[in-house]
Write an enzyme that holds these catalytic residues in place. Sequence first.
Site, mmCIF file in Angstrom:
data_model
loop_
_atom_site.group_PDB
_atom_site.id
_atom_site.type_symbol
_atom_site.label_atom_id
_atom_site.label_comp_id
_atom_site.label_asym_id
_atom_site.label_seq_id
_atom_site.Cartn_x
_atom_site.Cartn_y
_atom_site.Cartn_z
ATOM 1 N N ILE A 1 0.969 -1.183 -0.405
ATOM 2 C CA ILE A 1 0.100 0.046 0.176
ATOM 3 C C ILE A 1 0.889 1.330 -0.059
ATOM 4 O O ILE A 1 0.557 2.351 -0.550
ATOM 5 C CB ILE A 1 -1.101 0.155 1.348
ATOM 6 C CG1 ILE A 1 -1.925 1.203 1.259
ATOM 7 C CG2 ILE A 1 -0.101 0.114 2.561
ATOM 8 C CD1 ILE A 1 -2.889 0.931 -0.084
ATOM 9 N N SER B 1 11.258 -0.125 8.493
ATOM 10 C CA SER B 1 10.378 -1.226 7.807
ATOM 11 C C SER B 1 11.212 -2.429 8.241
ATOM 12 O O SER B 1 12.558 -2.317 8.089
ATOM 13 C CB SER B 1 10.103 -1.182 6.703
ATOM 14 O OG SER B 1 9.147 -2.331 6.111
ATOM 15 N N LYS C 1 -5.743 2.942 7.458
ATOM 16 C CA LYS C 1 -6.999 2.024 7.903
ATOM 17 C C LYS C 1 -6.885 0.589 8.123
ATOM 18 O O LYS C 1 -5.854 0.088 7.352
ATOM 19 C CB LYS C 1 -8.150 2.314 7.199
ATOM 20 C CG LYS C 1 -8.150 1.805 5.610
ATOM 21 C CD LYS C 1 -8.365 0.468 5.589
ATOM 22 C CE LYS C 1 -8.187 -0.321 4.480
ATOM 23 N NZ LYS C 1 -8.386 -1.766 4.248
ATOM 24 N N ASP D 1 -11.042 -6.115 6.300
ATOM 25 C CA ASP D 1 -9.943 -5.259 6.167
ATOM 26 C C ASP D 1 -10.567 -4.482 4.698
ATOM 27 O O ASP D 1 -10.463 -3.100 4.856
ATOM 28 C CB ASP D 1 -8.827 -6.057 5.688
ATOM 29 C CG ASP D 1 -7.493 -4.946 5.094
ATOM 30 O OD1 ASP D 1 -6.956 -4.470 6.039
ATOM 31 O OD2 ASP D 1 -7.455 -4.919 3.887
#
Length: 307
Positions: free
Chosen positions: A13, A35, A89, A167
């Site tokens: 994403i 990350s 989200k 999701d």
Amino acid sequence: MTISLAIVGVGKIVRDQHLPAVAGNADYRLVAAASRNGRVEGIENFGAIGEMLAAVPSIDAVSLCMPPQYRYAAAVAALDAGKHVLLEKPPGATLSEVEDLAARAAEKGVSLFASWHSRHAPAVEAARGFLAGTRLRAMRVSWKEDVRQWHPGQAWIWQPGGLGVFDPGINALSIVTRILPQPVFATGATLEFPENRDAPIAATIRFTDADGLDLLAEFDWRQTGPQSWDIEAETDAGVMRLSEGGAKLSVDGRLLHAEPEQEYPSLYRRFAALIRDGRSDVDLAPLRHVADAFMLGRRTLVDAFHD
């Protein structure tokens, strides 16, 4: 003011949406990323958020894009360091932890943004305006897609806190809670769990409101071929259809609104405005509906799912 931004959790994403949106917005300067597996070329990269915050004190804001099960600790670290925070989200794994983050942000005097990207789809506000001017009789939500296409090999979505089919389903709920003229609440749900997974692959939820609205939402991760992201409302002014994830609005088959998708650029414009104004935006209604569905839902086992 240029906002020095860092991104945590460099996955699909981020590459597909966050990086292009930030690159196209002059309000931001991307300075660092953290990350476990991914890297962003041309900036400083770290293995963990704590290491990044210690090494790059000039960071003003952080976008947290890791799976929701790991987001709370990272958000606490960023807020305690005085950074503004954008939450991908869903904003967290539970309602309680996100409420705590909102309180921490207020205490620290920084902005917290629970970002519901589907609310920024082009036709959502037009749908909200249409429903505000008529009487709503019934609504049907159909959010059905192929999990193998959108989440290939992602184990976290099947784990507790990963939400499973919610999701994508929470995207629909974020739109519904934005466009409806008054709040709704779940009255029942059926959740279909693959026999080898800890999160549902499909869900059906019934909602109503104070006036007895008939609202049915169907989410399914097993749909192949064309994908379905549609909301249809029966009203006194005709049948409203919000299609393609909120990109197009039609009434009685007549197209009224359609524009190119710009969800993530809009999210980052909103985040910059919140930072400038010293405000937060933490609407938990979509996540609360998911929690209610888990509380009320009748669970059924279906065939095992294999990537």
